[in-house]
Design a protein around this motif. Structure first.
Motif, PDB file in Angstrom:
ATOM      1  N   LYS A  12     -21.742 111.486 -40.667  1.00 58.16           N
ATOM      2  CA  LYS A  12     -22.934 111.611 -39.662  1.00 58.16           C
ATOM      3  C   LYS A  12     -23.085 113.056 -38.821  1.00 58.16           C
ATOM      4  CE  LYS A  12     -23.722 106.797 -38.841  1.00 58.16           C
ATOM      5  NZ  LYS A  12     -23.859 105.668 -37.774  1.00 58.16           N
ATOM      6  N   GLU A  35     -27.617 117.123 -48.417  1.00 57.87           N
ATOM      7  CA  GLU A  35     -28.402 116.124 -48.978  1.00 57.87           C
ATOM      8  C   GLU A  35     -27.880 114.864 -49.286  1.00 57.87           C
ATOM      9  OE1 GLU A  35     -30.267 118.480 -52.056  1.00 57.87           O
ATOM     10  OE2 GLU A  35     -31.629 119.408 -50.593  1.00 57.87           O
ATOM     11  N   ILE A  38     -27.296 113.159 -45.855  1.00 55.51           N
ATOM     12  CA  ILE A  38     -28.372 112.402 -45.667  1.00 55.51           C
ATOM     13  C   ILE A  38     -29.131 111.345 -46.204  1.00 55.51           C
ATOM     14  CG2 ILE A  38     -30.938 113.275 -45.303  1.00 55.51           C
ATOM     15  CD1 ILE A  38     -30.208 116.132 -44.674  1.00 55.51           C
ATOM     16  N   LYS A  39     -28.667 111.506 -47.412  1.00 55.25           N
ATOM     17  CA  LYS A  39     -29.256 110.024 -48.084  1.00 55.25           C
ATOM     18  C   LYS A  39     -28.571 108.978 -47.756  1.00 55.25           C
ATOM     19  CE  LYS A  39     -29.728 108.576 -53.126  1.00 55.25           C
ATOM     20  NZ  LYS A  39     -29.667 108.811 -54.671  1.00 55.25           N
ATOM     21  N   GLY A  42     -28.819 108.855 -43.528  1.00 56.78           N
ATOM     22  CA  GLY A  42     -30.218 109.089 -42.732  1.00 56.78           C
ATOM     23  C   GLY A  42     -30.088 110.300 -41.922  1.00 56.78           C
ATOM     24  N   LYS A  43     -30.812 110.420 -40.625  1.00 54.59           N
ATOM     25  CA  LYS A  43     -30.456 111.564 -39.974  1.00 54.59           C
ATOM     26  C   LYS A  43     -28.894 111.860 -39.668  1.00 54.59           C
ATOM     27  CE  LYS A  43     -34.046 111.933 -36.985  1.00 54.59           C
ATOM     28  NZ  LYS A  43     -34.711 112.212 -36.010  1.00 54.59           N
ATOM     29  N   HIS A  70     -37.790 120.802 -45.988  1.00 53.72           N
ATOM     30  CA  HIS A  70     -37.594 119.598 -46.734  1.00 53.72           C
ATOM     31  C   HIS A  70     -36.673 118.753 -45.800  1.00 53.72           C
ATOM     32  CE1 HIS A  70     -35.749 116.760 -49.622  1.00 53.72           C
ATOM     33  NE2 HIS A  70     -36.820 116.831 -50.261  1.00 53.72           N
ATOM     34  N   HIS A  71     -35.871 119.049 -44.891  1.00 56.26           N
ATOM     35  CA  HIS A  71     -35.420 118.102 -44.130  1.00 56.26           C
ATOM     36  C   HIS A  71     -35.750 118.128 -42.629  1.00 56.26           C
ATOM     37  CE1 HIS A  71     -32.770 117.259 -47.369  1.00 56.26           C
ATOM     38  NE2 HIS A  71     -32.453 118.474 -47.944  1.00 56.26           N
ATOM     39  N   ASN A  73     -37.252 116.432 -40.314  1.00 53.90           N
ATOM     40  CA  ASN A  73     -36.976 115.343 -39.291  1.00 53.90           C
ATOM     41  C   ASN A  73     -35.853 114.650 -39.703  1.00 53.90           C
ATOM     42  OD1 ASN A  73     -37.948 114.155 -41.636  1.00 53.90           O
ATOM     43  ND2 ASN A  73     -39.653 113.003 -40.663  1.00 53.90           N
ATOM     44  N   GLN A  74     -34.973 115.187 -40.449  1.00 56.24           N
ATOM     45  CA  GLN A  74     -33.767 114.306 -40.958  1.00 56.24           C
ATOM     46  C   GLN A  74     -32.442 115.086 -40.107  1.00 56.24           C
ATOM     47  OE1 GLN A  74     -34.437 115.059 -45.174  1.00 56.24           O
ATOM     48  NE2 GLN A  74     -34.913 113.119 -45.349  1.00 56.24           N
ATOM     49  N   ILE A  75     -32.510 116.049 -39.224  1.00 53.48           N
ATOM     50  CA  ILE A  75     -31.484 116.290 -38.679  1.00 53.48           C
ATOM     51  C   ILE A  75     -31.650 115.994 -37.126  1.00 53.48           C
ATOM     52  CG2 ILE A  75     -30.117 118.623 -37.989  1.00 53.48           C
ATOM     53  CD1 ILE A  75     -31.098 119.536 -40.627  1.00 53.48           C
ATOM     54  N   THR A  98     -37.994 122.518 -37.034  1.00 53.37           N
ATOM     55  CA  THR A  98     -37.227 121.250 -37.045  1.00 53.37           C
ATOM     56  C   THR A  98     -37.467 120.406 -35.624  1.00 53.37           C
ATOM     57  OG1 THR A  98     -34.978 120.378 -37.177  1.00 53.37           O
ATOM     58  CG2 THR A  98     -35.392 122.297 -35.806  1.00 53.37           C
TER      59      THR A  98
END
Length: 120
Positions: A12, A35, A38-39, A42-43, A70-71, A73-75, A98
């Protein structure tokens, strides 16, 4: 290698050390690894240590912008560790791109950066 990535905290946390000048080729290896994290999780959070970092060439800058968009809101958090004014400026510049909480630390504040990124 200009980008060194270590997965921590069960995947994480992406602990990243960048040095030299990044190229598009560097992102071709780095982006898929992140990626995958993240997959799977998640975050994720980033601990970004910039050591003798000289920025990006044009191809790498474009790849970085695409990655960030692309990411978006995933960080969750980004702790940036550096030793120059432009790196500190960069931490403020990236905030609009971000939803992550971004905080800059001087290179002698590594323990504080590590504590902050893990306190999420």
């Amino acid at each position: 290698m200009p980008i060194e990535l270590k997965e921590e905290n069960g995947g994480k946390l992406a602990s990243v050390c960048v040095s030299g000048k990044l190229t598009k080729h560097d992102y071709e290896h780095f982006a898929p690894e992140v990626e995958a994290m993240i997959k799977k999780h998640g975050k994720i959070d980033f601990l970004l240590n910039m050591h003798e970092f000289h920025g990006w060439d044009a191809g790498a800058l474009w790849e970085d912008i695409k990655f960030d968009m692309h990411h978006f809101n995933q960080i969750g958090r980004i702790a940036m560790i550096g030793d120059s004014k432009w790196e500190k400026w960069m931490s403020a510049f990236c905030r609009p791109f971000t939803t992550a909480k971004v905080k800059y630390f001087e290179k002698d504040q590594l323990k504080e950066a590590d504590a902050w990124i893990r306190s999420a």
